[in-house]
Motif scaffolding. Structure first.
Motif, mmCIF file in Angstrom:
data_model
loop_
_atom_site.group_PDB
_atom_site.id
_atom_site.type_symbol
_atom_site.label_atom_id
_atom_site.label_comp_id
_atom_site.label_asym_id
_atom_site.label_seq_id
_atom_site.Cartn_x
_atom_site.Cartn_y
_atom_site.Cartn_z
ATOM 1 N N HIS A 214 0.824 -1.211 0.000
ATOM 2 C CA HIS A 214 0.000 0.000 0.000
ATOM 3 C C HIS A 214 0.855 1.257 0.000
ATOM 4 C CE1 HIS A 214 -3.868 -2.074 1.738
ATOM 5 N NE2 HIS A 214 -3.547 -2.477 0.516
ATOM 6 N N ARG A 215 1.906 1.261 0.828
ATOM 7 C CA ARG A 215 2.748 2.463 0.918
ATOM 8 C C ARG A 215 3.470 2.714 -0.398
ATOM 9 N NH1 ARG A 215 4.419 3.391 6.401
ATOM 10 N NH2 ARG A 215 6.201 4.600 5.673
ATOM 11 N N GLU A 218 1.129 3.891 -3.115
ATOM 12 C CA GLU A 218 0.794 5.307 -2.967
ATOM 13 C C GLU A 218 1.933 6.189 -3.482
ATOM 14 O OE1 GLU A 218 -1.106 8.241 0.462
ATOM 15 O OE2 GLU A 218 -0.047 6.415 1.057
ATOM 16 N N ASP A 219 3.169 5.785 -3.187
ATOM 17 C CA ASP A 219 4.313 6.525 -3.708
ATOM 18 C C ASP A 219 4.315 6.520 -5.233
ATOM 19 O OD1 ASP A 219 5.181 7.014 -1.111
ATOM 20 O OD2 ASP A 219 6.490 5.250 -1.070
ATOM 21 N N TRP A 222 1.804 8.990 -6.633
ATOM 22 C CA TRP A 222 2.293 10.377 -6.562
ATOM 23 C C TRP A 222 3.316 10.657 -7.664
ATOM 24 C CZ3 TRP A 222 3.044 9.989 -0.591
ATOM 25 C CH2 TRP A 222 1.854 10.342 0.049
ATOM 26 N N HIS A 252 5.745 16.116 -1.789
ATOM 27 C CA HIS A 252 5.683 14.695 -1.459
ATOM 28 C C HIS A 252 7.056 14.035 -1.391
ATOM 29 C CE1 HIS A 252 1.440 15.169 -2.892
ATOM 30 N NE2 HIS A 252 1.236 14.375 -1.866
#
Length: 307
Positions: A214-215, A218-219, A222, A252
């Protein structure tokens, strides 16, 4: 101009040939540097791109600034570093063929300047105008944690004015920085994805754990979203588009860099792994031109002026 979020035929061919060149260039891969240097300047890659005319993409109507921005992004994904952004996205629009490599200083900001030790030209961007100076051999290297060659001028250069719109050049430089920062983060993400696919914990690859997935997903969103914003800005050369692309990435970059080092583990803290090549470039780029606060203020100002 409305961008269709797809390359035209010439841009697609350009991107394919560039990707093949980068993958075939063995000297563009990672290797440690004598004395545990923080960066590896890709002289061979630089020469190949220049010889093949890649730095002139923005001059071609069917390629334009979009292809140039895409190239900056892809080149920044390599563990070696070259001066690409200013040459590809600024030099074609300055009305004069400046000797490359180029170093760039914005608003007379103090401190060390990226690529100054290799630079033959220094470009100054201010609201008052655009200037350049020939500085070959005058950039003294300085020690830095950033994975770039950094340098300071040994004395005041002999500035020459350029008859170009400073706002247009500033916008192009924001596009160039966004393309380079996005590429650096994408290169770091790719190395971490390879690591979590191969590294096992509790009998399973790290990449099989949902929290890590998930992390990193998400990166990736972005970074890929920022690449589209950057290509849109390259296509439109609109100040609001450029400021948004750069501000999005700079805002970010810290979180993405944290995730990359978190999931690389202790290996990501060594100079024996290339992750620092990308994350420490990102640390330098996220502060350029005032960082995210200034870029997002520029975006708000540009949008407000259109009302």
């Amino acid at each position: 101009m409305t961008m269709r979020l797809a390359f035209n035929e010439d841009q697609a061919t350009f991107a394919t040939v560039l990707a093949q060149m980068l993958s075939d260039d063995t000297e563009a891969g990672f290797r440690t540097v004598d004395g545990w240097g923080r960066f590896d300047y890709g002289h061979a890659l630089d020469a190949r791109l220049e010889e093949a005319g890649f730095f002139d993409a923005a001059r071609e109507d069917d390629l334009g600034a979009v292809a140039a921005a895409a190239m900056v992004h892809e080149v920044a994904k390599a563990p070696v570093v070259i001066e690409c952004a200013a040459t590809a996205l600024l030099r074609p629009f300055l009305g004069q063929e400046l000797p490359r490599p180029l170093a760039v200083r914005v608003d007379d900001a103090p401190g060390a300047i990226r690529f100054l030790p290799q630079a033959r030209s220094l470009l100054s961007i201010t609201d008052a105008g655009i200037r350049w100076a020939q500085i070959e051999g005058r950039g003294a290297p300085v020690e830095s944690l950033y994975a770039y060659p950094m340098g300071m001028l040994d004395d005041a250069p002999d500035w020459q004015p350029l008859d170009v719109d400073p706002n247009a050049v500033r916008t192009l430089w924001q596009v160039a920085l966004a393309a380079e920062l996005g590429g650096a983060l994408a290169g770091g993400l790719a190395s971490v994805l390879e690591h979590v696919r191969e590294r096992a914990q509790f009998g399973r690859p790290l990449g099989s754990f949902q929290g890590i997935q998930h992390r990193l997903a998400e990166d990736a969103v972005w970074i890929e979203g920022a690449q589209l914003l950057t290509l849109r800005a390259a296509d439109s050369r609109d100040p609001a588009d450029a400021a948004l692309a750069l501000g999005h990435l700079q805002s970010h970059a810290t979180r993405i860099g944290y995730d990359l080092h978190q999931f690389m583990g202790a290996m990501g803290l060594t100079l024996e792994h290339p992750l620092h090549r990308w994350t420490y470039r990102a640390r330098a780029l996220r502060a350029e031109m005032g960082g995210a606060p200034q870029a997002l203020l520029d975006y708000a100002d540009a949008r407000w002026d259109k009302r």
